[in-house]
Design an enzyme around this catalytic site. Sequence first.
Site, mmCIF file in Angstrom:
data_model
loop_
_atom_site.group_PDB
_atom_site.id
_atom_site.type_symbol
_atom_site.label_atom_id
_atom_site.label_comp_id
_atom_site.label_asym_id
_atom_site.label_seq_id
_atom_site.Cartn_x
_atom_site.Cartn_y
_atom_site.Cartn_z
ATOM 1 N N GLU A 73 0.999 21.985 4.649
ATOM 2 C CA GLU A 73 0.716 23.267 5.301
ATOM 3 C C GLU A 73 0.566 23.057 6.793
ATOM 4 O O GLU A 73 -0.143 22.140 7.236
ATOM 5 C CB GLU A 73 -0.597 23.857 4.760
ATOM 6 N N HIS A 111 9.254 26.436 2.445
ATOM 7 C CA HIS A 111 8.873 27.183 1.248
ATOM 8 C C HIS A 111 9.846 28.345 0.994
ATOM 9 O O HIS A 111 10.239 28.609 -0.132
ATOM 10 C CB HIS A 111 7.431 27.698 1.402
ATOM 11 N N ASP A 123 7.435 31.715 4.667
ATOM 12 C CA ASP A 123 6.864 30.605 5.433
ATOM 13 C C ASP A 123 7.691 29.327 5.305
ATOM 14 O O ASP A 123 8.351 29.130 4.279
ATOM 15 C CB ASP A 123 5.402 30.373 5.012
HETATM 16 ZN ZN LIG Z 1 4.080 28.505 1.326
#
Ligand SMILES: [Zn+2]
Length: 141
Positions: A73, A111, A123
């Site tokens: 992330e 993603h 994203d």
């Molecule tokens: Zn994601």
Amino acid sequence: MDTVVLHATVLDTLDEVVAHFSNPISEVSAHYTIDRDGTVVQHVLEEKRAWHAGQSQMSDGRINVNDFSIGIELVNRNDGVDPYPEPQMESLRELLRSIFGRQPVRHVVAHHECAQPPGRKSDPAGFDVARVRGLFPFLGV
Ligand SMILES: [Zn+2]
């Protein structure tokens, strides 16, 4: 793990991300989060399955991408405008290099490239994943 999936947190701060991932009600997690200043936090061991990709499929047809991928992330609002600062990119490159030393990774995907159905996820918005792949010539898509 032969795949890395890159995400944007939508959440604006690392503290919010850590709290969200450690809340069992969230039922989400990734292996790593990288803050804007380059700070890297590990949430889940690389060998363990994390819950980041959701319903997903690779271009080679494999589904359930969580089963064979590491989730990273990037702290970013995911509005397509919020930048990914250089210290964050530097840490991402370093982290990828170290993961590649431990795991037989052959794919790095955004993603939004593997989420199913197509269009379900955006994203990491505004992030040039092709440029990252270009740094590591052994990677496919
Ligand atoms: Zn994601």
